[in-house]
Structure formats: structure tokens, C-alpha cells
Design an enzyme around this catalytic site. Structure first.
Site, PDB file in Angstrom:
ATOM      1  N   HIS A   1       0.822  -1.213   0.000  1.00 38.45           N
ATOM      2  CA  HIS A   1       0.000   0.000   0.000  1.00 38.45           C
ATOM      3  C   HIS A   1       0.852   1.257   0.000  1.00 38.45           C
ATOM      4  O   HIS A   1       0.644   2.152  -0.805  1.00 38.45           O
ATOM      5  CB  HIS A   1      -0.938  -0.002   1.215  1.00 38.45           C
ATOM      6  CG  HIS A   1      -1.937   1.101   1.165  1.00 38.45           C
ATOM      7  ND1 HIS A   1      -1.639   2.388   1.584  1.00 38.45           N
ATOM      8  CD2 HIS A   1      -3.210   1.136   0.722  1.00 38.45           C
ATOM      9  CE1 HIS A   1      -2.701   3.148   1.406  1.00 38.45           C
ATOM     10  NE2 HIS A   1      -3.670   2.408   0.878  1.00 38.45           N
TER      11      HIS A   1
ATOM     12  N   GLN B   1       7.695   5.615  -3.634  1.00 38.10           N
ATOM     13  CA  GLN B   1       8.024   5.282  -5.018  1.00 38.10           C
ATOM     14  C   GLN B   1       8.904   4.043  -5.059  1.00 38.10           C
ATOM     15  O   GLN B   1       9.634   3.779  -4.118  1.00 38.10           O
ATOM     16  CB  GLN B   1       8.743   6.456  -5.682  1.00 38.10           C
ATOM     17  CG  GLN B   1       7.884   7.691  -5.823  1.00 38.10           C
ATOM     18  CD  GLN B   1       6.654   7.432  -6.673  1.00 38.10           C
ATOM     19  OE1 GLN B   1       6.734   6.815  -7.726  1.00 38.10           O
ATOM     20  NE2 GLN B   1       5.495   7.883  -6.202  1.00 38.10           N
TER      21      GLN B   1
ATOM     22  N   ALA C   1      -5.464  -8.890   3.295  1.00 43.27           N
ATOM     23  CA  ALA C   1      -6.642  -9.441   2.626  1.00 43.27           C
ATOM     24  C   ALA C   1      -6.973  -8.593   1.411  1.00 43.27           C
ATOM     25  O   ALA C   1      -6.464  -7.478   1.242  1.00 43.27           O
ATOM     26  CB  ALA C   1      -7.830  -9.478   3.586  1.00 43.27           C
TER      27      ALA C   1
ATOM     28  N   GLY D   1      -9.028  -6.190  -0.224  1.00 49.40           N
ATOM     29  CA  GLY D   1     -10.019  -5.153   0.012  1.00 49.40           C
ATOM     30  C   GLY D   1     -10.252  -4.348  -1.258  1.00 49.40           C
ATOM     31  O   GLY D   1      -9.963  -4.804  -2.367  1.00 49.40           O
TER      32      GLY D   1
ATOM     33  N   HIS E   1      -8.825  -1.788  -2.747  1.00 51.26           N
ATOM     34  CA  HIS E   1      -7.723  -1.517  -3.672  1.00 51.26           C
ATOM     35  C   HIS E   1      -7.467  -2.719  -4.574  1.00 51.26           C
ATOM     36  O   HIS E   1      -7.267  -2.568  -5.777  1.00 51.26           O
ATOM     37  CB  HIS E   1      -6.446  -1.155  -2.923  1.00 51.26           C
ATOM     38  CG  HIS E   1      -6.475   0.175  -2.264  1.00 51.26           C
ATOM     39  ND1 HIS E   1      -6.811   1.338  -2.923  1.00 51.26           N
ATOM     40  CD2 HIS E   1      -6.216   0.535  -0.989  1.00 51.26           C
ATOM     41  CE1 HIS E   1      -6.746   2.359  -2.084  1.00 51.26           C
ATOM     42  NE2 HIS E   1      -6.387   1.895  -0.906  1.00 51.26           N
TER      43      HIS E   1
END
Length: 124
Positions: free
Chosen positions: A11, A47, A73, A75, A77
Site C-alpha cells: 500500500h 516510489q 486481505a 479489500g 484496492h
């Protein structure tokens, strides 16, 4: 067999230290399988992003790119954003093969490792 690479996809966070566990996973993979190209990419804040990472690998001649989400898990995204991004990459690079693996936290070995760790923390 096409030249393949693995992208550990996380993420991201504003704190750069947040990515340290992913860097450790990448280092462990490189040590265990030096022939495997392993890169890190992030959804936001850090980045490179997934697109930039994938396009860099394609520029180096990699034809198969496996994206392993370093998420607990699947989700929003992983259900919406990442498939759209991979569809864009597929359209822009039709000769390349992009594969999206299941979220790492959904693998039974990881579930069992988390349970074992929880028992250790709880004193069991």
C-alpha cells in the site's frame, strides 16, 4: 520460458520506515532465489508506483510480471484499483503477461504463521 519478474506490491505510507518489512521480504527472496528478479512497488506515498516499476521491468526485457500484493486481505484496492491499473498495463503492453496473485495474507501458510506468532505473543 518468458523472462519473469516478481513485484512485491504494498500500500505505502507517509513514513518511509513503514516499508522496511517489505524490503526485508525482498532481500530474503533475493538471497533464496538470486536468479529471480524481485522489485518493490507501492500504491501510494512511496516510489516507485506499480506502473513505473512494471514499465521499468518491461524496458529491461521482462515479459512476465507477477504482482504479489503484500496485503493481509483483498479489500477495495485489490478488488478495484489494481485490476484497473493492470488492465491499463495490458493494453499498453499487449505482448507482456501480467499476473495478479492473491493477497499474501490470504495464503494458508501466512495465516498459520500469524496464528503461531499470536500464540507466542500471548505466551502460549
Amino acid at each position: 520460458m518468458p523472462k519473469a519478474a516478481l513485484i512485491l506490491f504494498a500500500h505505502g505510507a507517509r513514513d518511509p520506515e513503514w516499508a522496511e518489512p517489505m524490503r526485508r521480504v525482498g532481500a530474503a527472496l533475493r538471497q533464496q532465489a538470486p536468479e529471480l528478479r524481485v522489485e518493490l512497488a507501492f500504491l501510494e506515498f512511496i516510489q516507485p508506483g506499480l506502473r513505473e516499476c512494471a514499465e521499468s521491468l518491461l524496458g529491461e526485457g521482462f515479459e512476465r510480471i507477477v504482482v504479489l500484493p503484500m496485503f493481509i486481505a483483498r479489500g477495495g484496492h485489490l478488488k478495484r484499483d489494481v485490476p484497473l491499473l493492470l488492465d491499463e498495463l495490458r493494453r499498453g503492453h499487449p505482448r507482456a503477461c501480467f499476473e495478479l496473485a492473491a493477497a499474501v495474507g490470504e495464503a494458508e501458510t501466512i495465516v498459520q504463521a500469524m496464528a503461531a506468532h499470536a500464540l507466542t505473543v500471548a505466551g502460549g
